[in-house]
Design a protein around this motif. Sequence first.
Motif, mmCIF file in Angstrom:
data_model
loop_
_atom_site.group_PDB
_atom_site.id
_atom_site.type_symbol
_atom_site.label_atom_id
_atom_site.label_comp_id
_atom_site.label_asym_id
_atom_site.label_seq_id
_atom_site.Cartn_x
_atom_site.Cartn_y
_atom_site.Cartn_z
ATOM 1 N N LYS B 180 0.997 -1.123 0.283
ATOM 2 C CA LYS B 180 0.463 0.067 -0.010
ATOM 3 C C LYS B 180 0.501 1.147 -0.192
ATOM 4 O O LYS B 180 0.364 2.348 0.692
ATOM 5 C CB LYS B 180 -0.900 -0.082 1.248
ATOM 6 C CG LYS B 180 -1.808 -0.647 1.154
ATOM 7 C CD LYS B 180 -2.868 -0.996 2.082
ATOM 8 C CE LYS B 180 -3.921 -1.604 1.527
ATOM 9 N NZ LYS B 180 -5.362 -1.566 2.736
ATOM 10 N N GLU B 222 -6.889 -5.298 -3.413
ATOM 11 C CA GLU B 222 -5.917 -5.252 -2.149
ATOM 12 C C GLU B 222 -6.260 -6.967 -1.079
ATOM 13 O O GLU B 222 -5.729 -7.085 0.159
ATOM 14 C CB GLU B 222 -6.631 -3.961 -1.149
ATOM 15 C CG GLU B 222 -7.509 -3.692 -0.961
ATOM 16 C CD GLU B 222 -9.054 -3.062 -1.586
ATOM 17 O OE1 GLU B 222 -8.999 -3.290 -2.662
ATOM 18 O OE2 GLU B 222 -9.326 -2.168 -1.577
ATOM 19 N N TRP B 273 -16.148 -7.135 -13.457
ATOM 20 C CA TRP B 273 -16.865 -7.501 -11.869
ATOM 21 C C TRP B 273 -16.805 -5.658 -11.986
ATOM 22 O O TRP B 273 -15.491 -5.739 -10.848
ATOM 23 C CB TRP B 273 -16.459 -8.634 -11.588
ATOM 24 C CG TRP B 273 -16.845 -8.871 -9.472
ATOM 25 C CD1 TRP B 273 -18.191 -8.417 -9.595
ATOM 26 C CD2 TRP B 273 -16.618 -9.602 -8.837
ATOM 27 N NE1 TRP B 273 -18.788 -8.810 -8.141
ATOM 28 C CE2 TRP B 273 -17.543 -9.686 -7.541
ATOM 29 C CE3 TRP B 273 -15.586 -10.336 -8.197
ATOM 30 C CZ2 TRP B 273 -17.496 -9.838 -6.864
ATOM 31 C CZ3 TRP B 273 -15.274 -10.729 -7.608
ATOM 32 C CH2 TRP B 273 -16.742 -10.803 -6.281
ATOM 33 N N ILE B 275 -16.870 -3.903 -8.132
ATOM 34 C CA ILE B 275 -17.832 -4.258 -7.631
ATOM 35 C C ILE B 275 -16.416 -3.811 -6.663
ATOM 36 O O ILE B 275 -15.353 -3.585 -6.628
ATOM 37 C CB ILE B 275 -17.517 -5.544 -6.467
ATOM 38 C CG1 ILE B 275 -18.080 -5.561 -5.061
ATOM 39 C CG2 ILE B 275 -15.816 -6.537 -6.727
ATOM 40 C CD1 ILE B 275 -18.350 -7.188 -4.438
ATOM 41 N N ASP B 276 -16.642 -2.488 -5.085
ATOM 42 C CA ASP B 276 -16.074 -1.748 -4.486
ATOM 43 C C ASP B 276 -15.835 -2.814 -2.816
ATOM 44 O O ASP B 276 -16.636 -2.615 -1.959
ATOM 45 C CB ASP B 276 -16.608 -0.811 -3.782
ATOM 46 C CG ASP B 276 -15.757 0.478 -5.337
ATOM 47 O OD1 ASP B 276 -15.172 0.166 -5.721
ATOM 48 O OD2 ASP B 276 -16.779 1.007 -5.554
ATOM 49 N N ALA B 277 -15.642 -3.488 -2.574
ATOM 50 C CA ALA B 277 -15.576 -5.093 -2.054
ATOM 51 C C ALA B 277 -13.779 -5.745 -1.671
ATOM 52 O O ALA B 277 -12.699 -5.472 -2.802
ATOM 53 C CB ALA B 277 -16.278 -6.028 -1.832
ATOM 54 N N CYS B 278 -13.644 -6.591 -0.822
ATOM 55 C CA CYS B 278 -13.319 -7.367 -0.762
ATOM 56 C C CYS B 278 -13.347 -9.058 -0.951
ATOM 57 O O CYS B 278 -14.518 -9.407 -0.130
ATOM 58 C CB CYS B 278 -12.630 -7.246 1.057
ATOM 59 S SG CYS B 278 -11.231 -6.296 0.810
ATOM 60 N N PRO B 279 -13.060 -9.646 -1.934
ATOM 61 C CA PRO B 279 -13.368 -10.696 -2.915
ATOM 62 C C PRO B 279 -12.822 -11.724 -1.361
ATOM 63 O O PRO B 279 -13.831 -12.935 -1.769
ATOM 64 C CB PRO B 279 -13.667 -11.083 -4.281
ATOM 65 C CG PRO B 279 -13.466 -9.465 -4.937
ATOM 66 C CD PRO B 279 -12.260 -8.359 -3.298
ATOM 67 N N HIS B 280 -11.464 -11.813 -1.376
ATOM 68 C CA HIS B 280 -10.902 -12.736 -0.259
ATOM 69 C C HIS B 280 -11.247 -13.360 -1.544
ATOM 70 O O HIS B 280 -11.625 -14.710 -0.939
ATOM 71 C CB HIS B 280 -11.746 -12.628 0.433
ATOM 72 C CG HIS B 280 -11.935 -12.031 1.658
ATOM 73 N ND1 HIS B 280 -12.868 -10.955 1.820
ATOM 74 C CD2 HIS B 280 -11.081 -10.988 2.400
ATOM 75 C CE1 HIS B 280 -13.050 -9.958 2.503
ATOM 76 N NE2 HIS B 280 -11.663 -10.277 3.166
ATOM 77 N N TYR B 298 -12.407 -16.860 -9.798
ATOM 78 C CA TYR B 298 -13.909 -16.978 -9.444
ATOM 79 C C TYR B 298 -13.973 -15.231 -9.576
ATOM 80 O O TYR B 298 -13.289 -14.366 -9.157
ATOM 81 C CB TYR B 298 -14.387 -16.694 -7.676
ATOM 82 C CG TYR B 298 -15.464 -16.790 -7.600
ATOM 83 C CD1 TYR B 298 -17.194 -17.404 -8.320
ATOM 84 C CD2 TYR B 298 -15.985 -14.740 -7.016
ATOM 85 C CE1 TYR B 298 -18.021 -16.331 -7.273
ATOM 86 C CE2 TYR B 298 -17.228 -14.741 -6.677
ATOM 87 C CZ TYR B 298 -18.059 -15.511 -7.092
ATOM 88 O OH TYR B 298 -19.076 -14.927 -6.515
ATOM 89 N N LYS B 305 -20.362 -15.548 -13.865
ATOM 90 C CA LYS B 305 -20.748 -15.785 -12.574
ATOM 91 C C LYS B 305 -20.146 -16.307 -12.269
ATOM 92 O O LYS B 305 -20.896 -17.593 -12.747
ATOM 93 C CB LYS B 305 -21.282 -14.507 -12.318
ATOM 94 C CG LYS B 305 -21.875 -14.392 -10.624
ATOM 95 C CD LYS B 305 -22.981 -13.653 -9.911
ATOM 96 C CE LYS B 305 -23.131 -13.576 -8.157
ATOM 97 N NZ LYS B 305 -22.777 -12.439 -8.380
#
Lengths: 161, 417
Positions: B180, B222, B273, B275-280, B298, B305
Motif C-alpha cells: 500500500k 487489495e 466485476w 465491485i468496491d469490495a474485498c472478494p477474498h 472466481y 459469474k
Amino acid sequence: MRNAFALFAAYVLAIGMACAEVGDIAPFTRGTFAQIRAEHASRPLVLHFWSLTCPPCITEMPRLAAFARAHRDFDLVLVTTDPIEQSERVAARLKTWGLTDAANFAYADNFVERLRFEVDRNWHGELPFTALIKPDGSVKTVEGELKTEDLVAWLDKGLTQ
Amino acid sequence: MIRPTCRFVRTTAIAASCLASSLALAHDPSMHGSHAMSGMSPHAGACTEPVPQCASSATPLFDKEGALRVIYAVGGRVYVARSGDDGRTFQPPVAISSAPANIDESNEGRPTLVMSQAGVMAAAWSIWRDKQWNAMVLFSRSLDGKTFSPPRPLAKSVSQRFPSLGFASDGTLWVTWLDKRNIASAKAAGDTYEGAALALSVSHDDGANFSPSVIVSDRTCECCRISLAFDPDGGPVASWRQIYGKNFRDHEVGRFGADAKSVNGIRVSEDNWAIDACPHHGPSLSIDAAGTRHIAWYTGGGVRKGLFYAHEAGQNAAFSAPQPFGDNERTAQHPQVLAHVGALVRAWKEFDGETTAILFQASYDNGDAWTPAKTIATTRDASDHPILIAKGERIFLSWLTKEEGYRLMPLPLTPER
C-alpha cells in the motif's frame, strides 16, 4: 490436589480476562441470522457484514453510521466476520464510528460457508455485504459498497408498500 | 435507527463463548497473556496445540526426499511440520517465529513455503502490526531443513500482505506481495487510489539478501492472494486481481521482467466485476512443460459469474474463452488448477447447506475436454481452501478440515495420460 486447585484458579482468572475482552458484541453463529430476522421482523432491517481487515468496509462505515443516526425508519444490525476473539479490536473500531450502541455481532463459528449460506446461498464471502430485509420478508442482497442512494430507494419502496 | 438488540440471546451466548475461550486459554501453558487470544485463527477457542489440525490453513510442499512439509500458524506462531507418510502422521513441528504475533491466518493470506532445487526452504507470511490493521510481510529461510532464520521484513512500506514466493530453475528466489505504499502519495497529490499494488523483490543468494522492492503494477485488488508460477525457461509469471477502469476487479496474468522491476501482463477476460469490495478470492495459475499458462478464477462479474478456466499458449498469446465449471447453486468457490506430466487438473470447493465437498476434473487435451466432476473429499464443519500438489507422476489434494484434520489424497486419474 494442589495442581487441581491451581488449574481451577487459573480457569476462574481466565474467565474474567476473556469476558472482559468480549465487550458488548454478540456471537453470530448457526441460526443467528434467523434470530435477528425474527427480532426485527416488524421493521425494515439493514443487516451489514464487514471486517476490520476489509479496507472498503472501513471506508464506507462512517457514512453508513451517519445515515443510520439520521434515519429512524429502519434497524441497523452490524456483523463483523472477524472472529469473536477479536472483539476488543472490533469494539475499539466501532467506538471511533459511534456505533458501540448499535446491535453488533461477530463470527463465533468458523464454518463460514454455512453462516453465509443461511444469509444468501450465492454469497461467496465478498465484503462488505448487506442483506436488506423488508417486513414482508423479502430480501435484497448487496455485494460491495452499500450506496446511500440505493439504500434510500430501498427504504422508500418499503414505506410505500 | 441504531439500537441494541437480542439482549437475552446475547448475554447467554457470550457466557458460553467465554467459557470455551477460557478453557482453551487455561489449558495451554505455552500461551501468554492477551497474545493467546490475539491470533486471527477461527479455531483459537477450540484448539491450541501446535499441530496442523489446530490451524485454519495448512500449505504443503514436498521436499527433496519426497517427504511432506506443511506450514501453518497456531496461537500466533508459524510452524513447519514434516511427515514421512504423506500426512498421516507428523513429526514434532519446528517453530519458525518465536514471539507470538497477530498473524494473518486467513485462508487467503496463509503462510507459504517453497523449496529450491538445492533444498533451501523459504517461508513468508504476514502479521498485523498496528491498530490500523497495517500488515507486514515476514520472511524466513532454512538451509538445513531443520532450523529457520529469525523472521525479517522484506519492505519498510506502510502495509504489505498476501506474499507469494517461488524459486526459479536458475535458483533465483522471487517474492511478490500486495503493498500500500503508493496510496499515501496518491492521496497527497489529490488522486484517489483504489486497492493496493503488486510489489516485487528478488534474491540471488537463497534469501540471504533481497533487492529493494519495487511496485510493478498499481491499483490491484487489495485482498486476494497472488498466484506465482514459472515459464519453462524459468521466467516468473504471476496472476492477480487487478482493478481496471473505475472498479472492474478482473484478472491479469503477467511475466516479471528479468530486471525484477517490471511486469508485462494482459487481462485474462473482461468479466467486468464492478465491485468496491474485498472478494477474498484469488486466482490459481499453473504453467505446463510446453509453456501454456492455465488459470482458474472466481468472478461475480456483470458478464459472467462463477468459476472459470482459460489458457494462454505463451507470453503475448491471447487467452482462450472463459470456460465455466463448478455448480453455482452450490456456491462453487476457491478453484485450483495444476498442470503436471500430461495431465491438467482443476479442483474447487462446493457447499450444499450442510456438507462441503472438494470436486475435481481432469483434462488430457490441454484444457478443452474435461472428465465429469467427481467428489474427492467432504466435511461437515469448517475447512481450508483446497490445494493441488504433485509428487512423481501423481497429483494430490491437500486439504485441512476441522473435523478430519490434515489430509493428503491422491486423485484417481485415468490411465490414458
